[in-house]
Design a protein around this motif. Structure first.
Motif, PDB file in Angstrom:
ATOM      1  N   GLU A 196     -34.485 -30.796   8.060  1.00 18.02           N
ATOM      2  CA  GLU A 196     -34.269 -31.668   6.914  1.00 18.02           C
ATOM      3  C   GLU A 196     -33.856 -30.813   5.711  1.00 18.02           C
ATOM      4  O   GLU A 196     -34.574 -29.911   5.309  1.00 18.02           O
ATOM      5  CB  GLU A 196     -35.541 -32.453   6.598  1.00 18.02           C
ATOM      6  CG  GLU A 196     -35.476 -33.265   5.329  1.00 18.02           C
ATOM      7  CD  GLU A 196     -34.280 -34.198   5.300  1.00 18.02           C
ATOM      8  OE1 GLU A 196     -33.453 -34.068   4.370  1.00 18.02           O
ATOM      9  OE2 GLU A 196     -34.168 -35.042   6.223  1.00 18.02           O
ATOM     10  N   GLU A 197     -32.667 -31.101   5.164  1.00 15.01           N
ATOM     11  CA  GLU A 197     -32.146 -30.318   4.047  1.00 15.01           C
ATOM     12  C   GLU A 197     -32.938 -30.539   2.762  1.00 15.01           C
ATOM     13  O   GLU A 197     -33.126 -29.633   1.967  1.00 15.01           O
ATOM     14  CB  GLU A 197     -30.669 -30.651   3.814  1.00 15.01           C
ATOM     15  CG  GLU A 197     -29.744 -30.238   4.949  1.00 15.01           C
ATOM     16  CD  GLU A 197     -29.630 -28.727   5.085  1.00 15.01           C
ATOM     17  OE1 GLU A 197     -29.953 -28.007   4.124  1.00 15.01           O
ATOM     18  OE2 GLU A 197     -29.219 -28.270   6.170  1.00 15.01           O
ATOM     19  N   HIS A 198     -33.408 -31.758   2.527  1.00 21.05           N
ATOM     20  CA  HIS A 198     -34.173 -32.029   1.314  1.00 21.05           C
ATOM     21  C   HIS A 198     -35.526 -31.320   1.387  1.00 21.05           C
ATOM     22  O   HIS A 198     -36.171 -31.315   2.441  1.00 21.05           O
ATOM     23  CB  HIS A 198     -34.396 -33.531   1.144  1.00 21.05           C
ATOM     24  CG  HIS A 198     -33.141 -34.293   0.907  1.00 21.05           C
ATOM     25  ND1 HIS A 198     -32.744 -35.341   1.712  1.00 21.05           N
ATOM     26  CD2 HIS A 198     -32.180 -34.157  -0.036  1.00 21.05           C
ATOM     27  CE1 HIS A 198     -31.600 -35.816   1.263  1.00 21.05           C
ATOM     28  NE2 HIS A 198     -31.238 -35.118   0.209  1.00 21.05           N
ATOM     29  N   LEU A 201     -39.419 -35.255   1.160  1.00 22.64           N
ATOM     30  CA  LEU A 201     -39.098 -36.679   1.217  1.00 22.64           C
ATOM     31  C   LEU A 201     -40.405 -37.465   1.170  1.00 22.64           C
ATOM     32  O   LEU A 201     -41.288 -37.251   1.999  1.00 22.64           O
ATOM     33  CB  LEU A 201     -38.361 -37.018   2.518  1.00 22.64           C
ATOM     34  CG  LEU A 201     -36.942 -36.461   2.675  1.00 22.64           C
ATOM     35  CD1 LEU A 201     -36.441 -36.710   4.084  1.00 22.64           C
ATOM     36  CD2 LEU A 201     -36.001 -37.106   1.672  1.00 22.64           C
ATOM     37  N   GLN A 217     -33.911 -40.246  -6.716  1.00 24.58           N
ATOM     38  CA  GLN A 217     -34.137 -38.805  -6.764  1.00 24.58           C
ATOM     39  C   GLN A 217     -34.974 -38.490  -7.998  1.00 24.58           C
ATOM     40  O   GLN A 217     -34.725 -39.014  -9.073  1.00 24.58           O
ATOM     41  CB  GLN A 217     -32.800 -38.059  -6.824  1.00 24.58           C
ATOM     42  CG  GLN A 217     -32.945 -36.551  -6.866  1.00 24.58           C
ATOM     43  CD  GLN A 217     -31.580 -35.877  -6.825  1.00 24.58           C
ATOM     44  OE1 GLN A 217     -30.657 -36.363  -6.225  1.00 24.58           O
ATOM     45  NE2 GLN A 217     -31.476 -34.748  -7.504  1.00 24.58           N
ATOM     46  N   GLU A 234     -37.571 -30.459  -6.399  1.00 28.81           N
ATOM     47  CA  GLU A 234     -36.986 -31.789  -6.326  1.00 28.81           C
ATOM     48  C   GLU A 234     -37.677 -32.599  -5.237  1.00 28.81           C
ATOM     49  O   GLU A 234     -37.992 -32.087  -4.176  1.00 28.81           O
ATOM     50  CB  GLU A 234     -35.487 -31.709  -6.014  1.00 28.81           C
ATOM     51  CG  GLU A 234     -34.686 -31.030  -7.103  1.00 28.81           C
ATOM     52  CD  GLU A 234     -33.202 -31.011  -6.782  1.00 28.81           C
ATOM     53  OE1 GLU A 234     -32.840 -31.510  -5.707  1.00 28.81           O
ATOM     54  OE2 GLU A 234     -32.435 -30.496  -7.605  1.00 28.81           O
ATOM     55  N   TYR A 236     -37.419 -36.329  -3.119  1.00 25.22           N
ATOM     56  CA  TYR A 236     -36.539 -37.444  -2.802  1.00 25.22           C
ATOM     57  C   TYR A 236     -37.337 -38.557  -2.135  1.00 25.22           C
ATOM     58  O   TYR A 236     -38.286 -38.294  -1.397  1.00 25.22           O
ATOM     59  CB  TYR A 236     -35.418 -36.993  -1.857  1.00 25.22           C
ATOM     60  CG  TYR A 236     -34.502 -35.969  -2.478  1.00 25.22           C
ATOM     61  CD1 TYR A 236     -33.264 -36.339  -2.989  1.00 25.22           C
ATOM     62  CD2 TYR A 236     -34.877 -34.629  -2.551  1.00 25.22           C
ATOM     63  CE1 TYR A 236     -32.424 -35.398  -3.568  1.00 25.22           C
ATOM     64  CE2 TYR A 236     -34.040 -33.679  -3.133  1.00 25.22           C
ATOM     65  CZ  TYR A 236     -32.813 -34.075  -3.629  1.00 25.22           C
ATOM     66  OH  TYR A 236     -31.982 -33.154  -4.192  1.00 25.22           O
TER      67      TYR A 236
END
Length: 413
Positions: A196-198, A201, A217, A234, A236
């Motif tokens: 998972e790039e994020h 989540l 976001q 960050e 998401y």
């Protein structure tokens, strides 16, 4: 103070001292370091499944699976099944049993149930035979170091450079591996997803609890730690399409690997996360493949390549032709085979006795599927007695030392 009481205190002191020393001197029975290939951010490892070695995608959210072509290569009978794969986009056509499963020298199963998948674009692009999830590491500790692209398998403890203070809870669940992390001062469960790039989540349910008026976001939320290290800047919201069956589960992405070393001790429901540069250099990786060197007077464990190059090239010769300058004995065996294990001390004794006249080899049928199939060694122990010239003889089943020795003498007449 009387002598008896003094002796009692001395006994207590020695006992406590020994116990404390034992606690601090915990040592692993094995600790094996192996390389993995990083292909576009995906971890690819070597594993022997069904007697054939291949490349496999290491995925905590996957399953033990083979592609359809890899299953056919291993002659695995596929039973149709409606079992769905943990990730979306993969189509299962059924299940089968692979006889023999090895990762390195220490992770071993006599047989393992595998899911068989339609040729999926990602697996085809990576050039892998299938997927391996973390369920096979429940009896060992798996440690991943993304900086030097290695994974370590150890038992029964984590590598010594991983500090106890970096421990937190983990659990193997149906969707993968769940770990606890500190989310704004609250211990929260997350699913680990190395692809998972994020960085993070959040499920809608958790987002409502943690972030008022959450948008698609959120960029000002930076108090996530695993267990003591800030992980994400960050956060998401988790898309609906991620997996409908896991709406209540939030996900930690591959940033986890980029920040430090992670160890999974799933047998104890724990994991360790440690930032890079805290002593992992002491775990020098043994990345070189061991070269097989046959030793006179020993029953030497050999693989297919050694067999073809040094014993008999069955691919280019229909009739057995012994290589080298000595007769050979090949013992087909497995760790689960009681008669095989009873024969092993006898073979070792005879190998020493005839060390100047005969070479002794052993082939693990679970690990060497091609040799097992070529020589029809499905029933074991099976022994091949091969002279330098002439026809070979085979013997199925355990035998006495005297009868085996009679066959050895015929090889050197």
């Amino acid at each position: 103070m009387n002598i008896k009481y003094n002796k009692f205190l001395w006994f207590v002191f020695i006992t406590v001292t020994w116990s404390c020393s034992s606690a601090f001197a915990q040592k692993n029975t094995f600790e094996e370091v192996m390389p993995y290939k990083d292909i576009n951010g995906y971890m690819v490892i070597k594993a022997n499944v069904g007697g054939t070695e291949g490349d496999f995608l290491l995925d905590p959210r996957g399953a033990i699976a083979l592609t359809e072509s890899a299953a056919a290569q291993r002659k695995i009978k596929v039973d149709p099944s409606t079992t769905s794969y943990p990730r979306t986009g993969y189509q299962s056509i059924g299940k089968g049993t692979a006889f023999g499963f090895f990762i390195g020298k220490n992770v071993y199963l006599k047989d393992i149930s595998v899911m068989v998948l339609k040729e999926e674009p990602l697996l085809k692009k990576l050039g892998v035979d299938g997927v391996i999830n973390f369920s096979v590491f429940t009896n060992a500790v798996l440690t991943i170091n993304s900086k030097i692209k290695t994974f370590t398998i150890s038992s029964p403890y984590r590598p010594s450079y991983i500090k106890l203070a970096n421990r937190a809870d983990a659990q193997l669940i149906s969707g993968g591996v769940a770990i606890t992390a500190d989310l704004n001062g609250k211990l929260t469960n997350f699913l680990v997803d190395f692809y998972e790039e994020h960085p993070l989540l959040l499920s809608k349910q958790l987002a409502k609890e943690i972030i008022p008026n959450a948008q698609q976001q959120v960029k000002e939320y930076n108090k996530i730690a695993v267990p003591k290290v800030k992980l994400a800047n960050e956060v998401y919201l988790k898309p609906e399409a991620y997996t409908s069956s896991e709406q209540a589960v939030s996900v930690i992405g591959k940033e986890l690997l980029n920040k430090g070393i992670i160890s999974f001790d799933l047998d104890k429901n724990k994991y360790y996360f440690q930032p890079f540069g805290q002593g992992e250099e002491s775990g020098a990786p043994a990345l070189k493949k061991d070269e097989i060197v046959a030793v006179a007077g020993k029953v030497n464990s050999i693989d297919r390549d050694y067999f073809l190059n040094e014993v008999y090239d069955y691919r280019n010769n229909k009739e057995w032709k012994t290589k080298g300058n000595k007769p050979v004995v090949v013992d087909f065996w497995a760790t689960w085979c009681g008669p095989c294990m009873r024969m092993m001390p006898i073979m070792e004794e005879l190998a020493l006795k005839y060390k100047d006249q005969i070479l002794f080899y052993k082939v693990n049928v679970d690990k060497e599927g091609e040799l097992r199939d070529v020589f029809k060694a499905n029933a074991i122990p099976l022994m091949i007695f091969a002279p330098l010239d002439g026809k070979i003889t085979t013997e199925l089943g355990a035998d006495t030392k005297e009868k085996v020795e009679e066959k050895l003498k015929k090889l050197i007449l």
